[in-house]
Design a protein around this motif. Structure first.
Motif, PDB file in Angstrom:
ATOM      1  N   LEU A  82       0.821  -1.213   0.000  1.00  0.00           N
ATOM      2  CA  LEU A  82       0.000   0.000   0.000  1.00  0.00           C
ATOM      3  C   LEU A  82       0.856   1.266   0.000  1.00  0.00           C
ATOM      4  O   LEU A  82       0.404   2.332  -0.436  1.00  0.00           O
ATOM      5  N   LYS A  83       2.090   1.139   0.485  1.00  0.00           N
ATOM      6  CA  LYS A  83       3.000   2.294   0.477  1.00  0.00           C
ATOM      7  C   LYS A  83       3.651   2.503  -0.886  1.00  0.00           C
ATOM      8  O   LYS A  83       3.819   3.643  -1.329  1.00  0.00           O
ATOM      9  N   LEU A  87       3.333   4.483  -6.500  1.00  0.00           N
ATOM     10  CA  LEU A  87       4.415   4.789  -7.444  1.00  0.00           C
ATOM     11  C   LEU A  87       4.239   3.988  -8.734  1.00  0.00           C
ATOM     12  O   LEU A  87       4.563   4.466  -9.827  1.00  0.00           O
ATOM     13  N   SER A  88       3.716   2.763  -8.617  1.00  0.00           N
ATOM     14  CA  SER A  88       3.414   1.957  -9.809  1.00  0.00           C
ATOM     15  C   SER A  88       2.317   2.622 -10.623  1.00  0.00           C
ATOM     16  O   SER A  88       2.359   2.650 -11.857  1.00  0.00           O
ATOM     17  N   PHE A  89       1.334   3.167  -9.923  1.00  0.00           N
ATOM     18  CA  PHE A  89       0.203   3.841 -10.572  1.00  0.00           C
ATOM     19  C   PHE A  89       0.688   5.030 -11.397  1.00  0.00           C
ATOM     20  O   PHE A  89       0.363   5.172 -12.578  1.00  0.00           O
ATOM     21  N   VAL A  90       1.492   5.886 -10.771  1.00  0.00           N
ATOM     22  CA  VAL A  90       2.017   7.082 -11.451  1.00  0.00           C
ATOM     23  C   VAL A  90       2.941   6.691 -12.590  1.00  0.00           C
ATOM     24  O   VAL A  90       2.859   7.243 -13.699  1.00  0.00           O
ATOM     25  N   GLY A  91       3.835   5.734 -12.342  1.00  0.00           N
ATOM     26  CA  GLY A  91       4.771   5.292 -13.372  1.00  0.00           C
ATOM     27  C   GLY A  91       4.066   4.747 -14.601  1.00  0.00           C
ATOM     28  O   GLY A  91       4.468   5.019 -15.736  1.00  0.00           O
ATOM     29  N   ALA A  92       2.998   3.979 -14.380  1.00  0.00           N
ATOM     30  CA  ALA A  92       2.278   3.376 -15.505  1.00  0.00           C
ATOM     31  C   ALA A  92       1.559   4.428 -16.350  1.00  0.00           C
ATOM     32  O   ALA A  92       1.454   4.280 -17.573  1.00  0.00           O
ATOM     33  N   PHE A 150       8.021   2.411  -9.156  1.00  0.00           N
ATOM     34  CA  PHE A 150       7.889   3.448 -10.182  1.00  0.00           C
ATOM     35  C   PHE A 150       8.439   2.983 -11.530  1.00  0.00           C
ATOM     36  O   PHE A 150       7.778   3.118 -12.564  1.00  0.00           O
ATOM     37  N   LEU A 151       9.655   2.439 -11.519  1.00  0.00           N
ATOM     38  CA  LEU A 151      10.294   2.031 -12.777  1.00  0.00           C
ATOM     39  C   LEU A 151       9.517   0.911 -13.472  1.00  0.00           C
ATOM     40  O   LEU A 151       9.319   0.949 -14.685  1.00  0.00           O
ATOM     41  N   LEU A 152       9.054  -0.072 -12.691  1.00  0.00           N
ATOM     42  CA  LEU A 152       8.333  -1.178 -13.307  1.00  0.00           C
ATOM     43  C   LEU A 152       6.900  -0.796 -13.656  1.00  0.00           C
ATOM     44  O   LEU A 152       6.311  -1.375 -14.561  1.00  0.00           O
ATOM     45  N   GLY A 153       6.351   0.199 -12.940  1.00  0.00           N
ATOM     46  CA  GLY A 153       5.056   0.744 -13.345  1.00  0.00           C
ATOM     47  C   GLY A 153       5.170   1.414 -14.701  1.00  0.00           C
ATOM     48  O   GLY A 153       4.347   1.199 -15.596  1.00  0.00           O
ATOM     49  N   MET A 180       6.548 -17.501  -3.250  1.00  0.00           N
ATOM     50  CA  MET A 180       5.112 -17.442  -2.997  1.00  0.00           C
ATOM     51  C   MET A 180       4.686 -16.035  -2.606  1.00  0.00           C
ATOM     52  O   MET A 180       3.779 -15.449  -3.200  1.00  0.00           O
ATOM     53  N   LYS A 181       5.340 -15.465  -1.596  1.00  0.00           N
ATOM     54  CA  LYS A 181       4.980 -14.126  -1.123  1.00  0.00           C
ATOM     55  C   LYS A 181       5.295 -13.062  -2.181  1.00  0.00           C
ATOM     56  O   LYS A 181       4.551 -12.094  -2.337  1.00  0.00           O
ATOM     57  N   ALA A 182       6.395 -13.232  -2.892  1.00  0.00           N
ATOM     58  CA  ALA A 182       6.745 -12.270  -3.942  1.00  0.00           C
ATOM     59  C   ALA A 182       5.691 -12.272  -5.046  1.00  0.00           C
ATOM     60  O   ALA A 182       5.290 -11.216  -5.541  1.00  0.00           O
ATOM     61  N   SER A 183       5.234 -13.465  -5.423  1.00  0.00           N
ATOM     62  CA  SER A 183       4.217 -13.574  -6.459  1.00  0.00           C
ATOM     63  C   SER A 183       2.912 -12.932  -6.028  1.00  0.00           C
ATOM     64  O   SER A 183       2.275 -12.204  -6.796  1.00  0.00           O
ATOM     65  N   GLY A 184       2.495 -13.164  -4.775  1.00  0.00           N
ATOM     66  CA  GLY A 184       1.260 -12.581  -4.272  1.00  0.00           C
ATOM     67  C   GLY A 184       1.324 -11.069  -4.180  1.00  0.00           C
ATOM     68  O   GLY A 184       0.411 -10.358  -4.615  1.00  0.00           O
ATOM     69  N   ASN A 185       2.422 -10.539  -3.627  1.00  0.00           N
ATOM     70  CA  ASN A 185       2.566  -9.084  -3.475  1.00  0.00           C
ATOM     71  C   ASN A 185       2.743  -8.390  -4.818  1.00  0.00           C
ATOM     72  O   ASN A 185       2.345  -7.239  -4.993  1.00  0.00           O
ATOM     73  N   ALA A 186       3.344  -9.117  -5.771  1.00  0.00           N
ATOM     74  CA  ALA A 186       3.527  -8.545  -7.106  1.00  0.00           C
ATOM     75  C   ALA A 186       2.195  -8.222  -7.764  1.00  0.00           C
ATOM     76  O   ALA A 186       2.098  -7.284  -8.569  1.00  0.00           O
ATOM     77  N   LYS A 187       1.152  -8.977  -7.418  1.00  0.00           N
ATOM     78  CA  LYS A 187      -0.161  -8.765  -8.037  1.00  0.00           C
ATOM     79  C   LYS A 187      -0.734  -7.397  -7.681  1.00  0.00           C
ATOM     80  O   LYS A 187      -1.436  -6.786  -8.497  1.00  0.00           O
ATOM     81  N   ILE A 188      -0.451  -6.913  -6.462  1.00  0.00           N
ATOM     82  CA  ILE A 188      -0.973  -5.604  -6.080  1.00  0.00           C
ATOM     83  C   ILE A 188      -0.268  -4.494  -6.865  1.00  0.00           C
ATOM     84  O   ILE A 188      -0.896  -3.529  -7.312  1.00  0.00           O
ATOM     85  N   LEU A 189       1.043  -4.629  -7.036  1.00  0.00           N
ATOM     86  CA  LEU A 189       1.780  -3.641  -7.837  1.00  0.00           C
ATOM     87  C   LEU A 189       1.316  -3.693  -9.287  1.00  0.00           C
ATOM     88  O   LEU A 189       1.172  -2.649  -9.943  1.00  0.00           O
ATOM     89  N   ASN A 190       1.106  -4.912  -9.786  1.00  0.00           N
ATOM     90  CA  ASN A 190       0.602  -5.084 -11.150  1.00  0.00           C
ATOM     91  C   ASN A 190      -0.771  -4.449 -11.306  1.00  0.00           C
ATOM     92  O   ASN A 190      -1.073  -3.828 -12.337  1.00  0.00           O
ATOM     93  N   LEU A 191      -1.608  -4.611 -10.282  1.00  0.00           N
ATOM     94  CA  LEU A 191      -2.964  -4.062 -10.345  1.00  0.00           C
ATOM     95  C   LEU A 191      -2.930  -2.544 -10.403  1.00  0.00           C
ATOM     96  O   LEU A 191      -3.675  -1.923 -11.162  1.00  0.00           O
ATOM     97  N   ALA A 192      -2.045  -1.932  -9.617  1.00  0.00           N
ATOM     98  CA  ALA A 192      -1.923  -0.468  -9.615  1.00  0.00           C
ATOM     99  C   ALA A 192      -1.518   0.046 -10.988  1.00  0.00           C
ATOM    100  O   ALA A 192      -2.090   1.016 -11.505  1.00  0.00           O
TER     101      ALA A 192
END
Length: 259
Positions: A82-83, A87-92, A150-153, A180-192
Protein backbone atom coordinates in the motif's frame (compact mmCIF):
# COMPACT_ATOMS: atom_id res chain seq x y z
CA UNK A 1 -23.09 -10.73 -44.59
CA UNK A 2 -24.43 -10.56 -41.00
CA UNK A 3 -24.00 -14.33 -40.65
CA UNK A 4 -20.44 -14.10 -41.97
CA UNK A 5 -19.52 -11.31 -39.54
CA UNK A 6 -21.13 -13.21 -36.68
CA UNK A 7 -19.07 -16.30 -37.51
CA UNK A 8 -15.85 -14.25 -37.56
CA UNK A 9 -16.65 -12.68 -34.19
CA UNK A 10 -17.53 -16.06 -32.66
CA UNK A 11 -14.32 -17.68 -33.89
CA UNK A 12 -12.27 -14.71 -32.64
CA UNK A 13 -13.99 -14.89 -29.26
CA UNK A 14 -13.32 -18.63 -28.90
CA UNK A 15 -9.68 -18.16 -29.89
CA UNK A 16 -9.22 -15.25 -27.49
CA UNK A 17 -11.09 -17.03 -24.71
CA UNK A 18 -8.81 -20.07 -24.79
CA UNK A 19 -5.58 -18.07 -25.25
CA UNK A 20 -6.41 -15.54 -22.53
CA UNK A 21 -7.56 -18.19 -20.04
CA UNK A 22 -4.15 -19.85 -20.37
CA UNK A 23 -2.44 -16.45 -20.16
CA UNK A 24 -4.28 -15.53 -16.95
CA UNK A 25 -3.58 -18.93 -15.37
CA UNK A 26 0.17 -18.64 -16.02
CA UNK A 27 0.36 -14.93 -15.19
CA UNK A 28 -1.22 -15.46 -11.77
CA UNK A 29 1.61 -17.84 -10.88
CA UNK A 30 4.75 -16.22 -12.28
CA UNK A 31 3.81 -13.36 -14.63
CA UNK A 32 4.34 -13.44 -18.39
CA UNK A 33 0.69 -13.77 -19.37
CA UNK A 34 0.94 -10.78 -21.68
CA UNK A 35 3.24 -12.83 -23.88
CA UNK A 36 0.15 -14.87 -24.80
CA UNK A 37 -2.76 -12.45 -24.46
CA UNK A 38 -1.33 -9.41 -26.30
CA UNK A 39 -0.39 -11.34 -29.49
CA UNK A 40 -3.80 -13.03 -29.27
CA UNK A 41 -5.61 -9.68 -29.39
CA UNK A 42 -3.42 -8.59 -32.30
CA UNK A 43 -4.12 -11.87 -34.10
CA UNK A 44 -7.84 -11.15 -33.65
CA UNK A 45 -7.35 -8.11 -35.89
CA UNK A 46 -6.73 -5.25 -33.45
CA UNK A 47 -4.01 -2.71 -34.30
CA UNK A 48 -1.03 -2.59 -31.88
CA UNK A 49 -2.19 0.39 -29.77
CA UNK A 50 -5.79 -0.85 -29.60
CA UNK A 51 -4.55 -4.34 -28.73
CA UNK A 52 -2.38 -2.89 -25.93
CA UNK A 53 -5.30 -0.99 -24.39
CA UNK A 54 -7.75 -3.86 -24.77
CA UNK A 55 -5.26 -6.29 -23.26
CA UNK A 56 -4.60 -3.95 -20.32
CA UNK A 57 -8.30 -3.80 -19.40
CA UNK A 58 -8.77 -7.56 -19.72
CA UNK A 59 -5.55 -8.17 -17.76
CA UNK A 60 -6.78 -5.85 -15.01
CA UNK A 61 -9.67 -8.23 -14.33
CA UNK A 62 -7.21 -11.12 -14.33
CA UNK A 63 -4.99 -9.37 -11.80
CA UNK A 64 -7.98 -8.61 -9.58
CA UNK A 65 -8.89 -12.30 -9.57
CA UNK A 66 -5.43 -13.51 -8.57
CA UNK A 67 -4.89 -10.65 -6.08
CA UNK A 68 -8.13 -11.52 -4.29
CA UNK A 69 -7.14 -15.18 -4.07
CA UNK A 70 -3.69 -14.38 -2.66
CA UNK A 71 -5.24 -11.86 -0.23
CA UNK A 72 -7.59 -14.53 1.15
CA UNK A 73 -4.57 -16.68 1.91
CA UNK A 74 -2.98 -13.79 3.86
CA UNK A 75 0.13 -13.87 1.66
CA UNK A 76 0.10 -10.17 0.82
CA UNK A 77 2.06 -7.75 3.04
CA UNK A 78 -0.31 -4.78 2.91
CA UNK A 79 2.03 -2.56 4.92
CA UNK A 80 4.54 -2.66 2.05
CA UNK A 81 2.38 -2.78 -1.06
CA UNK A 82 0.00 0.00 0.00
CA UNK A 83 3.00 2.29 0.48
CA UNK A 84 4.79 1.56 -2.79
CA UNK A 85 1.91 0.76 -5.19
CA UNK A 86 1.00 4.46 -5.77
CA UNK A 87 4.41 4.79 -7.44
CA UNK A 88 3.41 1.96 -9.81
CA UNK A 89 0.20 3.84 -10.57
CA UNK A 90 2.02 7.08 -11.45
CA UNK A 91 4.77 5.29 -13.37
CA UNK A 92 2.28 3.38 -15.51
CA UNK A 93 0.40 6.56 -16.47
CA UNK A 94 3.64 8.11 -17.70
CA UNK A 95 4.59 4.89 -19.46
CA UNK A 96 1.24 4.50 -21.21
CA UNK A 97 1.30 8.14 -22.38
CA UNK A 98 4.85 7.70 -23.63
CA UNK A 99 4.10 4.53 -25.64
CA UNK A 100 1.49 6.42 -27.63
CA UNK A 101 4.15 8.94 -28.67
CA UNK A 102 7.30 6.94 -29.40
CA UNK A 103 8.38 3.55 -30.74
CA UNK A 104 8.74 0.71 -28.23
CA UNK A 105 11.78 -0.70 -30.04
CA UNK A 106 14.16 1.57 -28.12
CA UNK A 107 13.30 -0.13 -24.83
CA UNK A 108 13.46 -3.68 -26.15
CA UNK A 109 17.30 -4.17 -25.96
CA UNK A 110 17.44 -2.86 -22.39
CA UNK A 111 14.57 -5.09 -21.22
CA UNK A 112 16.09 -8.11 -22.97
CA UNK A 113 19.46 -7.55 -21.31
CA UNK A 114 17.85 -7.22 -17.85
CA UNK A 115 15.76 -10.35 -18.35
CA UNK A 116 18.86 -12.34 -19.25
CA UNK A 117 20.54 -11.11 -16.05
CA UNK A 118 17.47 -12.09 -13.98
CA UNK A 119 17.44 -15.54 -15.57
CA UNK A 120 21.16 -16.18 -15.05
CA UNK A 121 21.13 -14.85 -11.47
CA UNK A 122 18.11 -16.97 -10.49
CA UNK A 123 19.59 -20.10 -12.05
CA UNK A 124 22.93 -19.51 -10.35
CA UNK A 125 21.43 -18.78 -6.92
CA UNK A 126 19.47 -21.98 -6.47
CA UNK A 127 18.33 -21.09 -2.96
CA UNK A 128 17.03 -17.64 -3.88
CA UNK A 129 13.36 -17.29 -2.96
CA UNK A 130 13.06 -20.79 -1.49
CA UNK A 131 12.62 -19.53 2.07
CA UNK A 132 10.83 -16.41 3.26
CA UNK A 133 13.53 -14.36 5.06
CA UNK A 134 11.50 -11.18 5.44
CA UNK A 135 11.84 -9.67 8.93
CA UNK A 136 10.84 -6.02 8.79
CA UNK A 137 10.74 -2.97 6.54
CA UNK A 138 13.73 -0.64 6.72
CA UNK A 139 14.15 2.86 5.28
CA UNK A 140 16.57 1.45 2.72
CA UNK A 141 14.32 -1.41 1.61
CA UNK A 142 11.32 0.92 1.40
CA UNK A 143 13.30 3.40 -0.71
CA UNK A 144 14.33 0.61 -3.08
CA UNK A 145 10.71 -0.52 -3.11
CA UNK A 146 9.57 2.95 -4.21
CA UNK A 147 12.14 2.96 -7.03
CA UNK A 148 11.16 -0.58 -8.10
CA UNK A 149 7.46 0.27 -8.13
CA UNK A 150 7.89 3.45 -10.18
CA UNK A 151 10.29 2.03 -12.78
CA UNK A 152 8.33 -1.18 -13.31
CA UNK A 153 5.06 0.74 -13.35
CA UNK A 154 6.48 2.88 -16.14
CA UNK A 155 7.79 -0.20 -17.94
CA UNK A 156 4.44 -1.99 -17.63
CA UNK A 157 2.53 0.98 -19.03
CA UNK A 158 5.04 1.55 -21.80
CA UNK A 159 5.98 -1.96 -22.89
CA UNK A 160 5.02 -4.84 -20.59
CA UNK A 161 6.77 -8.15 -21.43
CA UNK A 162 8.61 -9.51 -18.41
CA UNK A 163 7.02 -7.13 -15.89
CA UNK A 164 5.87 -9.99 -13.67
CA UNK A 165 9.34 -11.54 -13.68
CA UNK A 166 10.98 -8.22 -12.83
CA UNK A 167 8.58 -7.47 -9.96
CA UNK A 168 8.87 -10.94 -8.39
CA UNK A 169 12.66 -10.85 -8.68
CA UNK A 170 12.79 -7.33 -7.24
CA UNK A 171 10.58 -8.16 -4.25
CA UNK A 172 12.69 -11.22 -3.44
CA UNK A 173 15.93 -9.21 -3.58
CA UNK A 174 14.67 -6.14 -1.71
CA UNK A 175 12.37 -7.61 0.94
CA UNK A 176 13.74 -11.19 1.12
CA UNK A 177 10.36 -12.77 0.27
CA UNK A 178 10.10 -16.32 -1.00
CA UNK A 179 8.60 -16.92 -4.43
CA UNK A 180 5.11 -17.44 -3.00
CA UNK A 181 4.98 -14.13 -1.12
CA UNK A 182 6.74 -12.27 -3.94
CA UNK A 183 4.22 -13.57 -6.46
CA UNK A 184 1.26 -12.58 -4.27
CA UNK A 185 2.57 -9.08 -3.47
CA UNK A 186 3.53 -8.54 -7.11
CA UNK A 187 -0.16 -8.76 -8.04
CA UNK A 188 -0.97 -5.60 -6.08
CA UNK A 189 1.78 -3.64 -7.84
CA UNK A 190 0.60 -5.08 -11.15
CA UNK A 191 -2.96 -4.06 -10.35
CA UNK A 192 -1.92 -0.47 -9.61
CA UNK A 193 -0.08 -0.18 -12.93
CA UNK A 194 -2.92 -1.96 -14.77
CA UNK A 195 -5.54 0.48 -13.48
CA UNK A 196 -3.56 3.59 -14.40
CA UNK A 197 -2.67 2.18 -17.82
CA UNK A 198 -6.33 1.41 -18.47
CA UNK A 199 -7.36 4.96 -17.50
CA UNK A 200 -4.79 6.36 -19.93
CA UNK A 201 -5.81 4.08 -22.81
CA UNK A 202 -9.49 4.86 -22.12
CA UNK A 203 -8.74 8.58 -22.35
CA UNK A 204 -7.11 8.10 -25.76
CA UNK A 205 -9.89 5.78 -26.98
CA UNK A 206 -7.62 2.77 -27.44
CA UNK A 207 -9.80 0.01 -25.94
CA UNK A 208 -12.16 -2.41 -27.73
CA UNK A 209 -14.61 -2.88 -24.85
CA UNK A 210 -16.62 -5.71 -26.41
CA UNK A 211 -13.46 -7.83 -26.38
CA UNK A 212 -11.81 -6.70 -23.15
CA UNK A 213 -14.92 -6.92 -20.94
CA UNK A 214 -16.06 -10.32 -22.20
CA UNK A 215 -12.57 -11.83 -22.22
CA UNK A 216 -11.87 -10.21 -18.86
CA UNK A 217 -14.48 -12.47 -17.23
CA UNK A 218 -12.69 -15.53 -18.62
CA UNK A 219 -9.35 -14.19 -17.40
CA UNK A 220 -10.70 -13.74 -13.87
CA UNK A 221 -11.55 -17.44 -13.81
CA UNK A 222 -8.14 -18.42 -15.20
CA UNK A 223 -6.29 -16.19 -12.72
CA UNK A 224 -8.28 -17.42 -9.71
CA UNK A 225 -7.63 -21.05 -10.61
CA UNK A 226 -3.95 -20.35 -11.32
CA UNK A 227 -3.32 -18.56 -8.03
CA UNK A 228 -5.20 -21.27 -6.10
CA UNK A 229 -3.01 -23.88 -7.79
CA UNK A 230 0.13 -21.92 -6.89
CA UNK A 231 -0.90 -21.54 -3.26
CA UNK A 232 -1.61 -25.27 -2.92
CA UNK A 233 1.70 -26.27 -4.58
CA UNK A 234 3.94 -23.71 -2.88
CA UNK A 235 7.28 -22.06 -3.62
CA UNK A 236 8.92 -25.19 -5.04
CA UNK A 237 6.32 -25.13 -7.81
CA UNK A 238 6.45 -21.38 -8.48
CA UNK A 239 10.24 -21.17 -8.89
CA UNK A 240 10.45 -23.50 -11.96
CA UNK A 241 7.39 -21.83 -13.52
CA UNK A 242 9.07 -18.45 -12.95
CA UNK A 243 12.24 -19.67 -14.69
CA UNK A 244 10.30 -21.17 -17.60
CA UNK A 245 8.18 -18.04 -18.13
CA UNK A 246 11.22 -15.73 -17.89
CA UNK A 247 13.12 -17.91 -20.36
CA UNK A 248 10.23 -17.90 -22.86
CA UNK A 249 9.76 -14.12 -22.57
CA UNK A 250 13.51 -13.64 -23.12
CA UNK A 251 13.53 -15.82 -26.23
CA UNK A 252 10.41 -14.11 -27.60
CA UNK A 253 11.92 -10.65 -27.15
CA UNK A 254 15.20 -11.77 -28.72
CA UNK A 255 13.34 -13.13 -31.76
CA UNK A 256 11.37 -9.90 -32.09
CA UNK A 257 14.64 -7.95 -32.17
CA UNK A 258 16.23 -10.32 -34.65
CA UNK A 259 13.35 -10.30 -37.09
Amino acid sequence: MDTFLSTIFTSNFLFLGIACFVAAFIDSIAGGGGLISLPAFMAAGLNPHLALGTNKLAAMFSTIGSACRFAKSKIINWDIVLKISPLSFVGAILGAKTVLLIDQKYLNPIALFLLILVLIYTLYNKKMGNINLFESVTKQSLTYGFILAFLLGFYDGFFGPGTGSFIIFGLIKIFKFDFMKASGNAKILNLASNISSVITFMYYGQIAYIYSLSIGVIMIIGATLGSSFAISKGTKFIRPIFLIVTFIVTIKMALNMWY
